[in-house]
Design a protein around this motif. Structure first.
Motif, mmCIF file in Angstrom:
data_model
loop_
_atom_site.group_PDB
_atom_site.id
_atom_site.type_symbol
_atom_site.label_atom_id
_atom_site.label_comp_id
_atom_site.label_asym_id
_atom_site.label_seq_id
_atom_site.Cartn_x
_atom_site.Cartn_y
_atom_site.Cartn_z
ATOM 1 N N SER A 1 -6.466 3.130 -11.520
ATOM 2 C CA SER A 1 -7.817 2.999 -10.981
ATOM 3 C C SER A 1 -7.852 1.934 -9.894
ATOM 4 O O SER A 1 -6.939 1.119 -9.773
ATOM 5 C CB SER A 1 -8.787 2.606 -12.098
ATOM 6 O OG SER A 1 -8.507 1.290 -12.522
ATOM 7 N N LYS A 2 -8.911 1.939 -9.111
ATOM 8 C CA LYS A 2 -9.068 0.951 -8.057
ATOM 9 C C LYS A 2 -9.089 -0.467 -8.644
ATOM 10 O O LYS A 2 -8.548 -1.395 -8.060
ATOM 11 C CB LYS A 2 -10.359 1.224 -7.282
ATOM 12 C CG LYS A 2 -10.415 0.608 -5.938
ATOM 13 C CD LYS A 2 -11.604 1.120 -5.153
ATOM 14 C CE LYS A 2 -11.434 0.735 -3.703
ATOM 15 N NZ LYS A 2 -12.481 1.253 -2.863
ATOM 16 N N CYS A 3 -9.675 -0.606 -9.822
ATOM 17 C CA CYS A 3 -9.734 -1.922 -10.488
ATOM 18 C C CYS A 3 -8.340 -2.434 -10.833
ATOM 19 O O CYS A 3 -8.097 -3.634 -10.782
ATOM 20 C CB CYS A 3 -10.578 -1.846 -11.756
ATOM 21 S SG CYS A 3 -12.314 -1.624 -11.438
ATOM 22 N N ARG B 1 -5.524 -1.405 -9.200
ATOM 23 C CA ARG B 1 -4.750 -1.487 -7.956
ATOM 24 C C ARG B 1 -5.058 -2.752 -7.181
ATOM 25 O O ARG B 1 -4.168 -3.378 -6.619
ATOM 26 C CB ARG B 1 -5.062 -0.289 -7.055
ATOM 27 C CG ARG B 1 -4.258 0.924 -7.327
ATOM 28 C CD ARG B 1 -4.398 1.944 -6.205
ATOM 29 N NE ARG B 1 -5.742 2.087 -5.672
ATOM 30 C CZ ARG B 1 -6.567 3.082 -5.965
ATOM 31 N NH1 ARG B 1 -6.195 4.019 -6.796
ATOM 32 N NH2 ARG B 1 -7.751 3.140 -5.427
ATOM 33 N N ASN B 2 -6.331 -3.134 -7.121
ATOM 34 C CA ASN B 2 -6.725 -4.267 -6.278
ATOM 35 C C ASN B 2 -6.018 -5.577 -6.615
ATOM 36 O O ASN B 2 -5.580 -6.274 -5.699
ATOM 37 C CB ASN B 2 -8.244 -4.433 -6.292
ATOM 38 C CG ASN B 2 -8.934 -3.348 -5.500
ATOM 39 O OD1 ASN B 2 -8.315 -2.667 -4.688
ATOM 40 N ND2 ASN B 2 -10.217 -3.164 -5.740
ATOM 41 N N GLN C 1 0.830 -1.207 0.000
ATOM 42 C CA GLN C 1 0.000 0.000 0.000
ATOM 43 C C GLN C 1 0.864 1.257 0.000
ATOM 44 O O GLN C 1 0.535 2.245 -0.665
ATOM 45 C CB GLN C 1 -0.947 -0.012 1.200
ATOM 46 C CG GLN C 1 -2.035 -1.049 1.059
ATOM 47 C CD GLN C 1 -2.843 -1.251 2.330
ATOM 48 O OE1 GLN C 1 -2.344 -1.050 3.444
ATOM 49 N NE2 GLN C 1 -4.089 -1.664 2.156
ATOM 50 N N ASN D 1 1.305 6.858 -6.698
ATOM 51 C CA ASN D 1 0.257 7.860 -6.900
ATOM 52 C C ASN D 1 0.795 9.277 -6.734
ATOM 53 O O ASN D 1 0.441 10.169 -7.508
ATOM 54 C CB ASN D 1 -0.902 7.623 -5.929
ATOM 55 C CG ASN D 1 -1.730 6.422 -6.305
ATOM 56 O OD1 ASN D 1 -1.666 5.920 -7.422
ATOM 57 N ND2 ASN D 1 -2.506 5.928 -5.356
#
Length: 141
Positions: free
Chosen positions: A118-120, A122-123, A99, A106
């Protein structure tokens, strides 16, 4: 130092952090990032994505300057020609370190005027660092 070389060094650092995230606990060694063609690698190693001659130094900079916890271990390597060497393999220590790496990426991208991932996207990078219980809702498997 010229603006071009500073930008190039920053881009190498970005690629290095991204590759550490992608490889998860498998980690990354200098041989992984500096191999230019599959003919230079053993069958167990793929060709590197980028060349970075200051790879161990970059790992130390990530730890010291950016506070990212990276662990290392010496691992043997045998080339296709039978030459043997020992390289350090580095990986992000745990989910908190991953993280932190994403946060550093970022902040660099914001400074460069580039949108953060995007979160998609990163996850999946962070999933490799989560425990199985966390991934499957905290229950016992």
């Amino acid at each position: 130092m010229s603006k071009f070389s500073a930008l190039s060094k920053a881009k190498l650092a970005e690629l290095c952090l991204l590759e550490l995230l992608r490889r998860g606990k498998a980690g990354l060694s200098p041989i992984d990032v500096n191999i230019r063609a599959l003919t230079h690698a053993s069958f167990l190693d793929g060709a590197g994505k980028f060349g970075n001659t200051a790879f161990p130094t970059d790992m130390n900079i990530f730890c010291i300057r950016h506070g990212i916890r990276i662990v290392s271990q010496s691992t043997p390597f045998t080339s296709v020609r039978g030459c043997k060497a020992i390289f350090k393999r580095y990986w992000l220590a745990e989910l908190d370190a991953a993280q932190s790496a994403v946060s550093v990426l970022n902040s660099w991208r914001a400074k460069w005027g580039v949108r953060p991932p995007s979160k998609c996207s990163r996850n999946p990078l962070l999933a490799a660092f989560q425990s199985r219980a966390t991934i499957f809702g905290g229950g016992i498997l």
